[in-house]
Design a protein around this motif. Structure first.
Motif, PDB file in Angstrom:
ATOM      1  N   LYS A 101       0.824  -1.211   0.000  1.00 38.83           N
ATOM      2  CA  LYS A 101       0.000   0.000   0.000  1.00 38.83           C
ATOM      3  C   LYS A 101       0.858   1.262   0.000  1.00 38.83           C
ATOM      4  O   LYS A 101       0.603   2.210  -0.727  1.00 38.83           O
ATOM      5  CB  LYS A 101      -0.925  -0.003   1.213  1.00 38.83           C
ATOM      6  CG  LYS A 101      -1.837   1.209   1.299  1.00 38.83           C
ATOM      7  CD  LYS A 101      -2.754   1.132   2.493  1.00 38.83           C
ATOM      8  CE  LYS A 101      -3.630   2.369   2.590  1.00 38.83           C
ATOM      9  NZ  LYS A 101      -4.531   2.278   3.741  1.00 38.83           N
ATOM     10  N   TYR A 102       1.907   1.266   0.834  1.00 37.58           N
ATOM     11  CA  TYR A 102       2.752   2.453   0.969  1.00 37.58           C
ATOM     12  C   TYR A 102       4.041   2.362   0.152  1.00 37.58           C
ATOM     13  O   TYR A 102       4.913   3.224   0.278  1.00 37.58           O
ATOM     14  CB  TYR A 102       3.070   2.706   2.450  1.00 37.58           C
ATOM     15  CG  TYR A 102       1.824   3.045   3.238  1.00 37.58           C
ATOM     16  CD1 TYR A 102       1.209   4.283   3.098  1.00 37.58           C
ATOM     17  CD2 TYR A 102       1.246   2.111   4.080  1.00 37.58           C
ATOM     18  CE1 TYR A 102       0.052   4.595   3.801  1.00 37.58           C
ATOM     19  CE2 TYR A 102       0.093   2.400   4.794  1.00 37.58           C
ATOM     20  CZ  TYR A 102      -0.499   3.648   4.645  1.00 37.58           C
ATOM     21  OH  TYR A 102      -1.641   3.957   5.335  1.00 37.58           O
ATOM     22  N   MET A 103       4.140   1.314  -0.680  1.00 38.91           N
ATOM     23  CA  MET A 103       5.311   1.098  -1.536  1.00 38.91           C
ATOM     24  C   MET A 103       6.613   1.156  -0.734  1.00 38.91           C
ATOM     25  O   MET A 103       7.534   1.901  -1.046  1.00 38.91           O
ATOM     26  CB  MET A 103       5.315   2.085  -2.684  1.00 38.91           C
ATOM     27  CG  MET A 103       4.107   1.924  -3.598  1.00 38.91           C
ATOM     28  SD  MET A 103       4.113   3.008  -5.009  1.00 38.91           S
ATOM     29  CE  MET A 103       5.417   2.274  -5.960  1.00 38.91           C
ATOM     30  N   GLU A 104       6.659   0.354   0.300  1.00 40.36           N
ATOM     31  CA  GLU A 104       7.814   0.285   1.181  1.00 40.36           C
ATOM     32  C   GLU A 104       8.440  -1.101   1.097  1.00 40.36           C
ATOM     33  O   GLU A 104       7.822  -2.045   0.621  1.00 40.36           O
ATOM     34  CB  GLU A 104       7.402   0.567   2.629  1.00 40.36           C
ATOM     35  CG  GLU A 104       6.936   1.977   2.883  1.00 40.36           C
ATOM     36  CD  GLU A 104       8.064   2.997   2.819  1.00 40.36           C
ATOM     37  OE1 GLU A 104       9.238   2.614   3.008  1.00 40.36           O
ATOM     38  OE2 GLU A 104       7.765   4.177   2.568  1.00 40.36           O
ATOM     39  N   ILE A 105       9.648  -1.220   1.601  1.00 39.45           N
ATOM     40  CA  ILE A 105      10.329  -2.503   1.689  1.00 39.45           C
ATOM     41  C   ILE A 105      10.102  -3.051   3.096  1.00 39.45           C
ATOM     42  O   ILE A 105      10.279  -2.330   4.078  1.00 39.45           O
ATOM     43  CB  ILE A 105      11.842  -2.362   1.438  1.00 39.45           C
ATOM     44  CG1 ILE A 105      12.093  -1.938  -0.012  1.00 39.45           C
ATOM     45  CG2 ILE A 105      12.572  -3.665   1.752  1.00 39.45           C
ATOM     46  CD1 ILE A 105      13.545  -1.628  -0.314  1.00 39.45           C
ATOM     47  N   GLY A 106       9.690  -4.295   3.179  1.00 38.23           N
ATOM     48  CA  GLY A 106       9.479  -4.927   4.476  1.00 38.23           C
ATOM     49  C   GLY A 106      10.550  -5.961   4.750  1.00 38.23           C
ATOM     50  O   GLY A 106      10.990  -6.660   3.843  1.00 38.23           O
ATOM     51  N   VAL A 107      10.973  -6.045   5.980  1.00 41.51           N
ATOM     52  CA  VAL A 107      11.951  -7.042   6.392  1.00 41.51           C
ATOM     53  C   VAL A 107      11.339  -7.841   7.532  1.00 41.51           C
ATOM     54  O   VAL A 107      10.873  -7.270   8.512  1.00 41.51           O
ATOM     55  CB  VAL A 107      13.275  -6.387   6.863  1.00 41.51           C
ATOM     56  CG1 VAL A 107      14.254  -7.434   7.339  1.00 41.51           C
ATOM     57  CG2 VAL A 107      13.886  -5.538   5.751  1.00 41.51           C
ATOM     58  N   VAL A 108      11.323  -9.158   7.380  1.00 35.23           N
ATOM     59  CA  VAL A 108      10.750 -10.024   8.403  1.00 35.23           C
ATOM     60  C   VAL A 108      11.886 -10.797   9.050  1.00 35.23           C
ATOM     61  O   VAL A 108      12.660 -11.460   8.371  1.00 35.23           O
ATOM     62  CB  VAL A 108       9.720 -11.003   7.783  1.00 35.23           C
ATOM     63  CG1 VAL A 108       9.168 -11.935   8.832  1.00 35.23           C
ATOM     64  CG2 VAL A 108       8.616 -10.222   7.101  1.00 35.23           C
ATOM     65  N   VAL A 109      11.987 -10.688  10.367  1.00 34.83           N
ATOM     66  CA  VAL A 109      13.023 -11.399  11.118  1.00 34.83           C
ATOM     67  C   VAL A 109      12.365 -12.121  12.287  1.00 34.83           C
ATOM     68  O   VAL A 109      11.258 -11.781  12.693  1.00 34.83           O
ATOM     69  CB  VAL A 109      14.124 -10.443  11.651  1.00 34.83           C
ATOM     70  CG1 VAL A 109      14.878  -9.794  10.523  1.00 34.83           C
ATOM     71  CG2 VAL A 109      13.537  -9.378  12.554  1.00 34.83           C
ATOM     72  N   GLY A 110      13.048 -13.103  12.819  1.00 34.99           N
ATOM     73  CA  GLY A 110      12.507 -13.810  13.969  1.00 34.99           C
ATOM     74  C   GLY A 110      13.233 -15.118  14.213  1.00 34.99           C
ATOM     75  O   GLY A 110      14.159 -15.475  13.500  1.00 34.99           O
ATOM     76  N   GLU A 111      12.778 -15.806  15.226  1.00 30.64           N
ATOM     77  CA  GLU A 111      13.379 -17.083  15.601  1.00 30.64           C
ATOM     78  C   GLU A 111      13.171 -18.125  14.507  1.00 30.64           C
ATOM     79  O   GLU A 111      12.169 -18.087  13.792  1.00 30.64           O
ATOM     80  CB  GLU A 111      12.752 -17.586  16.912  1.00 30.64           C
ATOM     81  CG  GLU A 111      13.050 -16.715  18.115  1.00 30.64           C
ATOM     82  CD  GLU A 111      14.524 -16.692  18.462  1.00 30.64           C
ATOM     83  OE1 GLU A 111      15.176 -17.744  18.412  1.00 30.64           O
ATOM     84  OE2 GLU A 111      15.026 -15.603  18.789  1.00 30.64           O
ATOM     85  N   PRO A 112      14.106 -19.079  14.402  1.00 29.28           N
ATOM     86  CA  PRO A 112      13.925 -20.163  13.433  1.00 29.28           C
ATOM     87  C   PRO A 112      12.675 -20.985  13.752  1.00 29.28           C
ATOM     88  O   PRO A 112      12.311 -21.152  14.908  1.00 29.28           O
ATOM     89  CB  PRO A 112      15.180 -21.024  13.616  1.00 29.28           C
ATOM     90  CG  PRO A 112      16.163 -20.159  14.317  1.00 29.28           C
ATOM     91  CD  PRO A 112      15.368 -19.170  15.115  1.00 29.28           C
ATOM     92  N   GLY A 113      12.034 -21.474  12.696  1.00 33.50           N
ATOM     93  CA  GLY A 113      10.893 -22.359  12.882  1.00 33.50           C
ATOM     94  C   GLY A 113       9.555 -21.668  13.061  1.00 33.50           C
ATOM     95  O   GLY A 113       8.550 -22.325  13.322  1.00 33.50           O
ATOM     96  N   MET A 114       9.515 -20.359  12.914  1.00 31.43           N
ATOM     97  CA  MET A 114       8.262 -19.630  13.108  1.00 31.43           C
ATOM     98  C   MET A 114       7.441 -19.530  11.823  1.00 31.43           C
ATOM     99  O   MET A 114       6.329 -19.029  11.845  1.00 31.43           O
ATOM    100  CB  MET A 114       8.546 -18.220  13.652  1.00 31.43           C
ATOM    101  CG  MET A 114       9.195 -18.212  15.019  1.00 31.43           C
ATOM    102  SD  MET A 114       8.225 -19.053  16.282  1.00 31.43           S
ATOM    103  CE  MET A 114       6.819 -17.994  16.402  1.00 31.43           C
ATOM    104  N   GLY A 115       7.990 -19.973  10.700  1.00 30.32           N
ATOM    105  CA  GLY A 115       7.249 -19.981   9.446  1.00 30.32           C
ATOM    106  C   GLY A 115       7.482 -18.776   8.558  1.00 30.32           C
ATOM    107  O   GLY A 115       6.701 -18.522   7.645  1.00 30.32           O
TER     108      GLY A 115
END
Length: 151
Positions: A101-115
């Motif tokens: 919607k806002y034409m932004e870059i998203g970065v997803v981080v987190g613990e292993p195994g969360m999908g």
């Protein structure tokens, strides 16, 4: 004169480095010899009084590549399980829709195994206009930007 087998190991290494974005320095840190030796093996300028050393180094590179391939195959093997639309995926999808919607870059981080990886793959499959880029912690900022630009 290099043998076809020696050239094959070097070509396989170069392909692996390009695919993963891992630098020569990072590769040499996984091996028992220096970055300079690795570079000379890659560019064909390696010389030694003991020809067995080159064979030893190439065998070590091949072992590293085999171990990394096994690790990648394991990751691919886990993806055979049918996708489940769980809570984490719905959150992931919401973040992606905000980025779109806002034409932004998203970065997803987190613990292993969360999908995270499976959610990203599913989202990319459902939304082909999305750019999907999976990176490893070993990626440098330069490699990340380069891969993003290529996509």
């Amino acid at each position: 004169m290099e043998t076809t087998q020696q050239q094959s190991v070097i070509q396989e290494l170069l392909k692996f480095m390009k695919h993963t974005g891992i630098s020569q320095n990072k590769i040499s840190s996984m091996l028992s010899f220096s970055t300079a030796t690795l570079i000379s093996l890659i560019d064909g300028s390696y010389t030694s009084k003991d020809p067995k050393k080159k064979e030893k180094y190439l065998a070590e590179i091949q072992d590293l590549l085999n171990k990394e391939k096994e690790r990648f195959e394991d990751e691919i093997g886990r993806a055979v399980i049918p996708f489940q639309n769980i809570h984490n995926y719905r959150i992931f999808k919401e973040v992606c829709s905000i980025c779109e919607k806002y034409m932004e870059i998203g970065v997803v981080v987190g613990e292993p195994g969360m999908g995270k990886t499976r959610s990203a793959s599913k989202y990319f499959y459902d939304h082909t206009s999305t750019i999907y880029l999976s990176v490893r912690p070993s990626y440098s900022t330069k490699t990340l930007i380069k891969r993003l630009y290529e996509k």
